[in-house]
Design a protein around this motif. Structure first.
Motif, PDB file in Angstrom:
ATOM      1  N   UNK A  94       0.781  -1.224   0.000  1.00 27.09           N
ATOM      2  CA  UNK A  94       0.000   0.000   0.000  1.00 27.09           C
ATOM      3  C   UNK A  94       0.809   1.268   0.000  1.00 27.09           C
ATOM      4  N   UNK A  95       2.122   1.161   0.192  1.00 30.80           N
ATOM      5  CA  UNK A  95       2.961   2.355   0.170  1.00 30.80           C
ATOM      6  C   UNK A  95       3.298   2.731  -1.263  1.00 30.80           C
ATOM      7  N   UNK A  96       3.625   4.005  -1.503  1.00 30.73           N
ATOM      8  CA  UNK A  96       4.001   4.404  -2.868  1.00 30.73           C
ATOM      9  C   UNK A  96       5.181   3.612  -3.405  1.00 30.73           C
ATOM     10  N   UNK A  97       6.146   3.276  -2.538  1.00 29.85           N
ATOM     11  CA  UNK A  97       7.307   2.511  -3.008  1.00 29.85           C
ATOM     12  C   UNK A  97       6.891   1.130  -3.495  1.00 29.85           C
ATOM     13  N   UNK A  98       5.948   0.494  -2.764  1.00 32.79           N
ATOM     14  CA  UNK A  98       5.484  -0.844  -3.172  1.00 32.79           C
ATOM     15  C   UNK A  98       4.702  -0.776  -4.478  1.00 32.79           C
ATOM     16  N   UNK A  99       3.889   0.238  -4.636  1.00 32.81           N
ATOM     17  CA  UNK A  99       3.140   0.397  -5.879  1.00 32.81           C
ATOM     18  C   UNK A  99       4.083   0.615  -7.060  1.00 32.81           C
ATOM     19  N   UNK A 100       5.152   1.402  -6.832  1.00 31.30           N
ATOM     20  CA  UNK A 100       6.129   1.608  -7.893  1.00 31.30           C
ATOM     21  C   UNK A 100       6.805   0.299  -8.270  1.00 31.30           C
ATOM     22  N   UNK A 101       7.159  -0.521  -7.262  1.00 28.15           N
ATOM     23  CA  UNK A 101       7.798  -1.799  -7.537  1.00 28.15           C
ATOM     24  C   UNK A 101       6.869  -2.735  -8.308  1.00 28.15           C
ATOM     25  N   UNK A 102       5.578  -2.730  -7.950  1.00 25.36           N
ATOM     26  CA  UNK A 102       4.609  -3.561  -8.677  1.00 25.36           C
ATOM     27  C   UNK A 102       4.519  -3.121 -10.148  1.00 25.36           C
ATOM     28  N   UNK A 103       4.469  -1.806 -10.338  1.00 24.82           N
ATOM     29  CA  UNK A 103       4.384  -1.304 -11.716  1.00 24.82           C
ATOM     30  C   UNK A 103       5.611  -1.709 -12.514  1.00 24.82           C
ATOM     31  N   UNK A 104       6.776  -1.583 -11.918  1.00 28.46           N
ATOM     32  CA  UNK A 104       8.012  -1.946 -12.615  1.00 28.46           C
ATOM     33  C   UNK A 104       8.065  -3.441 -12.887  1.00 28.46           C
ATOM     34  N   UNK A 105       7.594  -4.260 -11.951  1.00 28.42           N
ATOM     35  CA  UNK A 105       7.589  -5.709 -12.162  1.00 28.42           C
ATOM     36  C   UNK A 105       6.691  -6.087 -13.338  1.00 28.42           C
ATOM     37  N   UNK A 106       5.530  -5.461 -13.402  1.00 25.47           N
ATOM     38  CA  UNK A 106       4.623  -5.743 -14.525  1.00 25.47           C
ATOM     39  C   UNK A 106       5.254  -5.346 -15.856  1.00 25.47           C
ATOM     40  N   UNK A 107       5.834  -4.146 -15.900  1.00 19.11           N
ATOM     41  CA  UNK A 107       6.412  -3.660 -17.152  1.00 19.11           C
ATOM     42  C   UNK A 107       7.653  -4.447 -17.556  1.00 19.11           C
ATOM     43  N   UNK A 108       8.398  -4.980 -16.575  1.00 19.40           N
ATOM     44  CA  UNK A 108       9.618  -5.721 -16.892  1.00 19.40           C
ATOM     45  C   UNK A 108       9.320  -7.005 -17.655  1.00 19.40           C
TER      46      UNK A 108
END
Length: 820
Positions: free
Chosen positions: A585-599
């Motif tokens: 739920x933190x912004x850092x976790x959301x950023x990591x999820x987005x990067x994982x999907x795009x990778x």
């Protein structure tokens, strides 16, 4: 109390009954204009009977003993299905919308009056060849036969919209059809706005390299550096802030980035599996309901032709015959120039020329406005073209005091023979015939792709302005109108237009990409509509030794973004799989999820995936962060992501990484910093707009194709009946192109794309296929209003056959027009 309840019950019942009766009455009046397709009708103006067979997709197949009568039938069916659309386009070209819609369309009418499109169309009628004059007159007679039928039989005024917007319907004239061609040219032209934006940006960016970043040239051999706009036109202030312009109602000039586009390619028999030429074409225009395209088959003296036309024009603009197919794409020819004209200090009704001051050519024009007093305006022309006010196209921001702006444009000719070329193309039997007849084509300039029995070809058609080699800005910036070297010197001969005939590789194609690299002034253009789709197209064409109809369809429907595959590794190279563990739920976790999907994404802009939406949002916020502090309010003019700009910045080409440093902050930001901040911006926006579960996002939810009714589409309640919305795949840089809106609360809506698709196989011509994006009818109560839309959205097609018996089988109706 009981008596009160009884009266309330009675009043409620009465209100409901009245509401039902009102709905029934409205439906009855609206349904009166639904066309009847199965009938025999006596008409005047034909020399032989006309048979119109409508196949099960409501595509009319028109047969008659003479070409004149076939064109009569085409005019009749256009008026049956698209009368409102035709009349709206005619009024737009005439500058007479305000008679119906009041003051909200006044600015649109003023622009069209200044451009003089309709008077120029009237003058152009006499310059058409005899065959085209016959076609124009017969077509007009067919339209008018339908109007007479509507009036005689009280057929609901011909379309439901005419009940809401009452105005007389004048008979159709040959000039009306030519005016619609000129109106289409206006919708496909964007150089005026591009010149103004380049000038405004030049005034804010003193470094020429930074101008080359944000308004990049397509990579290739170097182009000579341009002068700064302020040095060309003294007196223009460096800061040119302007209030955002309101897009006037029914304005035919598209916003920047939404002018013409398209795809077309052809394979010679040697590159086709069945030894017959292949051609695919999908012209791109702004989406409307109904679509601008209308499918039809005409049985002419030269043989049958079938394809897509535009209601109001007696020609199939794209399509095929038994022998040959033709497709169109926007050429991006630089056919417009803005000229800064100096006014005389002694007499402001005179402007400066190379030979001294000269009076404007002027005349008065009166615009009638519904429910208010008419407006009288003075139209002014210079040698270079019509004078436009500073309130339009942001011209006031780049015009110094004591000057006005004028527009030179190839479509502003009273001898426009484009209609003759379009009619002649349907009669051409060979590629050489087609190339010869299109020499008379003027505007809008197009790339014509041809596939014939003996060869394939691609040629730019349309008048090319002849510019002096010493032109101050090479046509890229507004220039001084009184300097002889800036003025057009007529038009180049048609032989100067680029052409590619029977290439050794056996394939030609165009995705609005750069087609030639000739030095100025034979350069064609400095601005091109595509630098990305062409890369994917080239790879898919070269991936097969031979092609088939199905492989051409595969390419036409391809949704892989080369831009995404190129840019993501650049902007995310220091972000992938980095950072500390973060709580859910933190912004850092959301950023990591987005990067994982795009990778793990392959760049496919599929409507069912979340990655395209995350990518599109990231790039949008990234470009805004890069340019906002440098350009200020002008950043709002750059509504679409420019992949070449992002690539230049992150590869630091000519120092382009300077954009990453935020000028107004004390720290020196790196491109990685800006990329991370932009991704956080995107994730927050996505959460607020679509929800925080990134895995549940769907590109199609944001990338809705918006086939909206241009007049009724914003009317409460009614818009749910007249607008057609569909989730779609594709994007700004895919071959299945779905250009996004770029602005507003729904920036990723699909507003501009292929309203028509066709794939023609000349090894088996009747296996050819085509589709349009809505349906044949413009009547929202008709089942044919949107019946083709679902097929179009799924990437399906309907048969494109010239077989008369096949058309008759399961037809929705047969109309016979007999002599009165």
């Amino acid at each position: 109390m009981a008596q009160v309840f009884r009266w309330l019950f009675r009043l409620t019942t009465a209100a409901l009954v009245l509401a039902v009766l009102a709905v029934v009455a409205v439906y009855y009046l609206a349904s009166r204009s639904l066309p009847e397709y199965n009938k025999t009708l006596q008409v005047a103006g034909i020399t032989s009977d006309v048979e119109i067979i409508r196949d099960n997709s409501n595509v009319p197949h028109i047969f008659a003993a003479s070409d004149r009568d076939v064109f009569f039938g085409l005019g009749y069916v256009h008026a049956q299905d698209r009368l409102w659309q035709m009349m709206l386009m005619r009024r737009t070209a005439q500058g007479r919308l305000s008679e119906m819609f009041g003051a909200r369309t006044l600015e649109t009418d003023k622009l069209l009056r200044r451009l003089d499109l309709y008077p120029l169309a009237v003058q152009s009628v006499q310059y058409q060849d005899a065959r085209t004059l016959d076609a124009l007159e017969s077509y007009a007679a067919g339209v008018n036969a339908r109007l007479e039928e509507i009036n005689r039989d009280s057929l609901g005024r011909g379309a439901p919209e005419f009940f809401l917007f009452d105005a007389p319907i004048a008979p159709w004239q040959p000039a009306d059809s030519i005016a619609i061609v000129k109106l289409m040219a206006l919708q496909l032209s964007g150089y005026l706005g591009d010149e103004v934006l380049r000038a405004r940006t030049s005034l804010l960016l003193p470094d020429a390299n930074r101008l080359a970043d944000i308004l990049p040239d397509v990579p290739g051999p170097a182009i000579a550096a341009l002068p700064d706009y302020a040095s060309l036109v003294p007196g223009v202030p460096r800061f040119t802030d302007a209030p955002p312009l309101q897009h006037a109602a029914l304005m035919p000039v598209p916003p920047r980035g939404l002018a013409g586009a398209s795809n077309a390619w052809a394979a010679a028999p040697s590159r086709a599996a069945a030894n017959g030429a292949l051609l695919a074409n999908d012209p791109h225009l702004g989406f409307t309901a109904p679509t601008i395209w209308y499918l039809a088959r005409l049985e002419l003296s030269s043989g049958g032709v079938i394809g897509g036309g535009i209601p109001g024009i007696p020609a199939l603009m794209v399509g095929r015959s038994e022998q040959m197919g033709w497709g169109l794409t926007s050429s991006y020819l630089d056919d417009q120039d803005v000229f800064i004209e100096e006014l005389s200090t002694e007499n402001p009704e005179e402007y400066r020329t190379p030979d001294g001051f000269k009076p404007f050519v002027t005349r008065k024009s009166i615009i009638q406005i519904k429910d208010t007093a008419p407006v009288t305006m003075t139209l002014r022309w210079t040698d270079n073209g019509p004078v436009l006010p500073g309130t339009q196209f942001d011209l006031g921001t780049i015009t110094p005091p004591g000057h006005v702006a004028a527009l030179a444009w190839t479509a502003l000719t009273p001898r426009d023979t484009s209609m003759s070329a379009a009619i002649g193309l349907m009669f051409a039997r060979t590629v050489d015939d087609a190339l010869e007849t299109t020499k008379t084509y003027i505007a809008p300039s197009q790339n014509l792709t041809l596939a014939g029995p003996d060869k394939i070809a691609l040629k730019l058609i349309g008048a090319m302005p002849r510019r002096d080699a010493n032109h101050q800005s090479q046509g890229r910036l507004p220039s001084l109108g009184w300097m002889a070297q800036n003025r057009w010197q007529g038009m180049l001969p048609a032989s100067a237009n680029p052409e590619f005939i029977a290439p050794a590789g056996g394939i030609v194609g165009n995705t609005n990409n750069k087609i030639v690299d000739r030095p100025f002034p034979l350069h064609v253009s400095f601005e091109w509509g595509d630098s990305q789709r062409i890369q994917r197209w080239r790879r898919m064409m070269q991936g097969r030794q031979v092609h088939t109809r199905d492989s051409f369809i595969e390419v036409q429907l391809d949704t892989v973004s080369t831009a995404a595959r190129t840019l993501l590794p650049l902007i995310g190279r220091d972000l992938w799989f980095t950072g500390q563990a973060a709580a859910e739920g933190t912004p850092e976790r959301q950023r990591q999820k987005a990067l994982d999907l795009l990778a793990n994404w392959n760049g496919e802009m599929n409507e069912h995936l979340p990655e395209p939406l995350i990518y599109a949002a990231w790039l949008k916020f990234l470009q805004d962060r890069l340019i906002r502090d440098d350009l200020g309010p002008l950043a709002g003019e750059f509504t679409h992501v420019e992949p070449l700009f992002i690539e230049r910045v992150f590869r630091d080409i000519d120092g382009a990484s300077a954009w990453c440093d935020i000028i107004r902050s004390a720290a020196v930001e790196s491109c990685t910093d800006v990329a991370r901040l932009a991704l956080d911006d995107a994730v927050v926006w996505l959460g607020e707009t679509y929800g925080t579960a990134l895995e549940s996002l769907r590109w199609g939810e944001a990338h809705q194709a918006t086939h909206d009714h241009p007049v009724l589409g914003e009317v409460p309640l009614l818009r749910y009946f007249v607008n057609i919305r569909q989730p779609t795949s594709g994007g700004d840089q895919t071959l299945l192109r779905g250009r996004t809106r770029g602005t507003g609360p729904d920036p990723f809506q699909n507003v501009h794309g292929a309203g028509y698709r066709g794939v023609y196989d000349f090894a088996d011509p009747d296996s050819s296929v085509f589709i349009s994006s809505t349906g044949q009818s413009g009547h929202f109560l008709s089942r044919h209003y949107d019946d083709l839309g679902l097929l179009w959205r799924r990437g399906e097609y309907i048969p494109m056959s010239l077989d008369r018996d096949l058309a008759r089988a399961a037809s929705v109706g047969i109309t016979r027009l007999v002599r009165d």
